[in-house]
Motif scaffolding. Structure first.
Motif: not given
Length: 310
Positions: A180, A185, A211, A301, A305, A308
């Motif tokens: 991601y 993403t 990532h 993550w 997450f 991002e």
């Protein structure tokens, strides 16, 4: 070093090339069409058009670059190359990528041998495809699951081929988790926002994420240290779907994902998606951290997450 990145304009290639350049390496990076040569120049690389499935094209590109190491990052799973993500028909979705992991790997290795390239690094995968027995988290000593009898099987066979031939060539295989980050993403978040990505069954199946920038930094280390063997390039927190998916929805400002029983999801999403959600196995990054000295910008993550999607 002179580094040849096959697949320099992919989502990972675009994060990898600048890191290599920043560390003083001379990078030649490939793309499949002349339209992206300008992008490679902006990233600091010498761009070259190459068809990984054409042995002559690969041979000419590698011979001209005379690299110290080849880094194989060629895939074809973007919307441009393969259409929308389709786990129900994963054999069709990954058809070209499977060829890039078999035929193109063979072409690159042949070119490396002919040109005397001493080191080879290749992309593999370790997201949810650990062997579905025993504990939820697997190491490099555990086999990958071939998902026989499912549309994922051709892809798993292609991965096994890549890992076998690169291993025999004394190269490094980097098993990236579910990637991601910039350019990757959106493919994950779009169906979550549309509530088209439910938690299936109990959602106990585990997945490992990483990532793009962390995957790239691990790759730089493998290049510089002339690493050999298998490495799981994943974050510190393999997690079940019933944890990461609701958190991703929250970070994306979406409603919580729906919950669907496995018997209902199977005809709708396919048996691979159900297996990932209910039986998937994640991976340990202990070897990569120990042997490569790898540190992660986003150890979980949870942090990635949020960053991002902020």
């Amino acid at each position: 070093m002179r580094v040849f990145v096959a697949g320099g304009t992919g989502v990972l290639g675009q994060r990898l090339v600048p890191q290599l350049v920043d560390r003083g390496h001379q990078v030649t990076a490939t793309t499949t069409g002349a339209a992206k040569l300008g992008l490679l120049a902006r990233l600091g690389a010498e761009g070259v058009v190459m068809d990984g499935l054409d042995a002559a094209s690969v041979s000419a590109a590698v011979a001209a670059a005379r690299p110290d190491v080849i880094v194989h990052q060629m895939t074809a799973i973007s919307v441009t190359h393969a259409g929308k993500a389709d786990m129900k028909h994963m054999d069709r979705w990954f058809a070209t990528t499977n060829r890039l992991r078999t035929e193109a790997t063979d072409n690159l290795l042949a070119a490396a041998e002919a040109t005397g390239v001493p080191h080879f690094v290749a992309q593999s995968y370790a997201g949810w495809n650990g062997i579905r027995e025993g504990g939820w988290v697997k190491t490099e000593e555990d086999p990958l699951d071939l998902h026989e009898g499912t549309p994922a099987h051709p892809g798993m066979v292609a991965i096994r081929h890549l890992e076998d031939v690169v291993g025999k060539a004394d190269g490094a295989v980097l098993r990236y988790g579910w990637l991601y980050g910039p350019g990757a993403t959106d493919d994950l978040v779009e169906p979550v926002r549309k509530r088209q990505f439910p938690v299936v069954g109990g959602g106990r199946g585990h997945t490992s994420f990483v990532h793009l920038d962390d995957a790239a930094s691990a790759t730089v280390l493998a290049v510089e240290q002339q690493a050999r063997g298998l490495f799981n390039i994943v974050d510190d927190e393999p997690a079940p779907a019933n944890q990461w998916l609701p958190y991703l929805a929250e970070c994306a400002g979406a409603k919580p994902p729906m919950r669907v029983p496995a018997w209902l999801a199977r005809p709708l999403a396919g048996q691979v998606a159900v297996a990932v959600m209910t039986e998937g196995r994640g991976f340990s990054n202990a070897k990569a951290k120990r042997e490569l000295g790898w540190t992660l910008r986003y150890p979980s993550w949870r942090q990635g997450f949020k960053a991002e999607l902020a």
